[in-house]
Design a protein around this motif. Structure first.
Motif, PDB file in Angstrom:
ATOM      1  N   PRO A 110      24.925  44.834  32.508  1.00 46.10           N
ATOM      2  CA  PRO A 110      25.414  43.579  33.074  1.00 46.10           C
ATOM      3  C   PRO A 110      26.751  43.741  33.811  1.00 46.10           C
ATOM      4  O   PRO A 110      27.606  44.501  33.376  1.00 46.10           O
ATOM      5  N   HIS A 111      26.904  43.003  34.888  1.00 47.04           N
ATOM      6  CA  HIS A 111      28.169  42.907  35.596  1.00 47.04           C
ATOM      7  C   HIS A 111      28.146  41.623  36.403  1.00 47.04           C
ATOM      8  O   HIS A 111      27.124  41.256  36.981  1.00 47.04           O
ATOM      9  N   MET A 168      31.641  37.168  31.678  1.00 46.13           N
ATOM     10  CA  MET A 168      32.254  37.989  32.710  1.00 46.13           C
ATOM     11  C   MET A 168      32.563  37.185  33.972  1.00 46.13           C
ATOM     12  O   MET A 168      33.637  37.318  34.571  1.00 46.13           O
ATOM     13  N   LEU A 169      31.617  36.340  34.380  1.00 46.34           N
ATOM     14  CA  LEU A 169      31.810  35.548  35.594  1.00 46.34           C
ATOM     15  C   LEU A 169      32.925  34.523  35.411  1.00 46.34           C
ATOM     16  O   LEU A 169      33.718  34.277  36.331  1.00 46.34           O
ATOM     17  N   ASP A 170      33.022  33.939  34.203  1.00 42.06           N
ATOM     18  CA  ASP A 170      34.109  32.996  33.930  1.00 42.06           C
ATOM     19  C   ASP A 170      35.471  33.685  34.023  1.00 42.06           C
ATOM     20  O   ASP A 170      36.438  33.113  34.536  1.00 42.06           O
ATOM     21  N   ILE A 171      35.538  34.915  33.529  1.00 42.62           N
ATOM     22  CA  ILE A 171      36.790  35.672  33.606  1.00 42.62           C
ATOM     23  C   ILE A 171      37.115  35.998  35.052  1.00 42.62           C
ATOM     24  O   ILE A 171      38.251  35.821  35.512  1.00 42.62           O
ATOM     25  N   GLU A 172      36.120  36.447  35.793  1.00 38.87           N
ATOM     26  CA  GLU A 172      36.340  36.792  37.188  1.00 38.87           C
ATOM     27  C   GLU A 172      36.762  35.573  38.004  1.00 38.87           C
ATOM     28  O   GLU A 172      37.526  35.678  38.969  1.00 38.87           O
ATOM     29  N   SER A 173      36.299  34.388  37.577  1.00 38.18           N
ATOM     30  CA  SER A 173      36.615  33.157  38.293  1.00 38.18           C
ATOM     31  C   SER A 173      37.995  32.618  37.955  1.00 38.18           C
ATOM     32  O   SER A 173      38.408  31.594  38.510  1.00 38.18           O
ATOM     33  N   SER A 216      32.391  44.252  31.466  1.00 40.61           N
ATOM     34  CA  SER A 216      31.405  43.993  30.417  1.00 40.61           C
ATOM     35  C   SER A 216      32.023  44.134  29.031  1.00 40.61           C
ATOM     36  O   SER A 216      31.783  43.308  28.134  1.00 40.61           O
ATOM     37  N   GLU A 217      32.837  45.168  28.840  1.00 40.19           N
ATOM     38  CA  GLU A 217      33.431  45.409  27.523  1.00 40.19           C
ATOM     39  C   GLU A 217      34.593  44.465  27.225  1.00 40.19           C
ATOM     40  O   GLU A 217      34.873  44.157  26.056  1.00 40.19           O
TER      41      GLU A 217
END
Length: 308
Positions: A110-111, A168-173, A216-217
């Motif tokens: 996942p990414h 991951m997407l929430d963090i990237e956002s 991911s981690e």
């Protein structure tokens, strides 16, 4: 536990990763003019379009070793694998995607990039990147006896690529990792309750979890930390290191565990050397994938096409 030594090593390695990231994150290297690389491909080939560069991550990562092998097996003599970091790679990808320019990156699932962008893996007919992997939970010897509650939860912890990609997407956002993890735990109460069902709270006991700076981690370790603290009342410290120190830390007892072991390919060398000194609790996520990835707007489908 020898936390001081591990922290010192983590700081040194962290600084080297920052320097690597700073040297690569500013511009998408895949779109820079090639210096001294005339190549042998046609002017309009994919190689010429990306200056014969594959944008990679931190040197020494299993994915980078697999990519180096792929470049050799597919006879990509004119190509360069650009070292950097996960952050530098995604920064280059984000800029290239925004400008609809060609780029080839080392990818894994996942990414969040596969949720945010329309991406595809290049076919790997030689099977260099191997079959789908799993992410395993690895703990130190003696954890079961010293921290039975933590051991029981870590043994039960399992989620899906879609779960991980949401965090991951929430963090990237823009959300902080701990905020994104807490929100996921709150919104997935039924799943979390199954993980901790029948487990007694530890009331303030301390644990240390190691992880690598992959998106991911970062997501998975923060979710595990949140559950351990909210549901089982542990005090959890997270230690960010590179893959080698992460495995060494668990094997010698400097840290209690990790949920970041990519097997059987990415971390195969560490498992072979240190597997006898750790306890493998099995996969916490299945359905991972490694390979070379490109935006879907690129008219290329296979690694073999890079030779044209």
């Amino acid at each position: 536990m020898k936390k001081g030594a591990l922290k010192g090593l983590a700081v040194a390695l962290g600084l080297s990763m920052v320097m690597a990231g700073c040297s690569n994150a500013g511009t998408p290297q895949g779109n820079q003019p090639a210096e001294g690389n005339t190549g042998t491909s046609a002017p309009n080939s994919v190689g010429a379009q990306v200056n014969h560069k594959i944008i990679g991550i931190d040197p020494g990562a299993g994915l980078m070793k697999a990519t180096e092998k792929a470049m050799k097996d597919y006879d990509l003599k004119d190509w360069e694998l650009v070292e950097g970091s996960s952050a530098a790679m995604t920064a280059a990808l984000t800029q290239a995607y925004k400008d609809k320019k060609p780029i080839i990156v080392t990818g894994w699932t996942p990414h969040w990039m596969f949720s945010k962008f329309e991406m595809k893996y290049l076919d790997d007919p030689k099977g260099v990147f191997g079959k789908d992997e799993q992410i395993h939970t690895i703990v130190r010897k003696g954890l079961k006896e010293e921290h039975p509650s933590a051991y029981a939860f870590l043994d039960k912890f399992s989620w899906t690529p879609a779960d991980m990609e949401k965090v991951m997407l929430d963090i990237e956002s823009g959300k902080k990792p701990e905020e994104a993890a807490a929100e996921w735990v709150k919104n997935n109460e039924a799943t979390v309750n199954k993980w901790v069902e029948g487990i007694q709270p530890a009331e303030g006991k301390k644990l240390t979890l190691a992880y690598v700076a992959w998106d991911s981690e970062i997501a998975s370790t923060n979710v595990v930390k949140t559950v351990l603290e909210q549901k089982l009342k542990y005090k959890v410290e997270m230690s960010q290191v590179e893959a080698g120190p992460m495995w060494v830390g668990v094997s010698n007892g400097d840290v209690d565990g990790m949920v970041a072991a990519w097997l059987p390919t990415t971390h195969a060398d560490y498992m072979e050397k240190l597997g006898k000194d750790v306890e493998d609790l099995g996969p916490n996520l299945q359905g991972t994938k490694l390979g070379l990835a490109v935006p879907t707007y690129m008219e290329i489908n296979s690694i073999e096409d890079l030779k044209k």
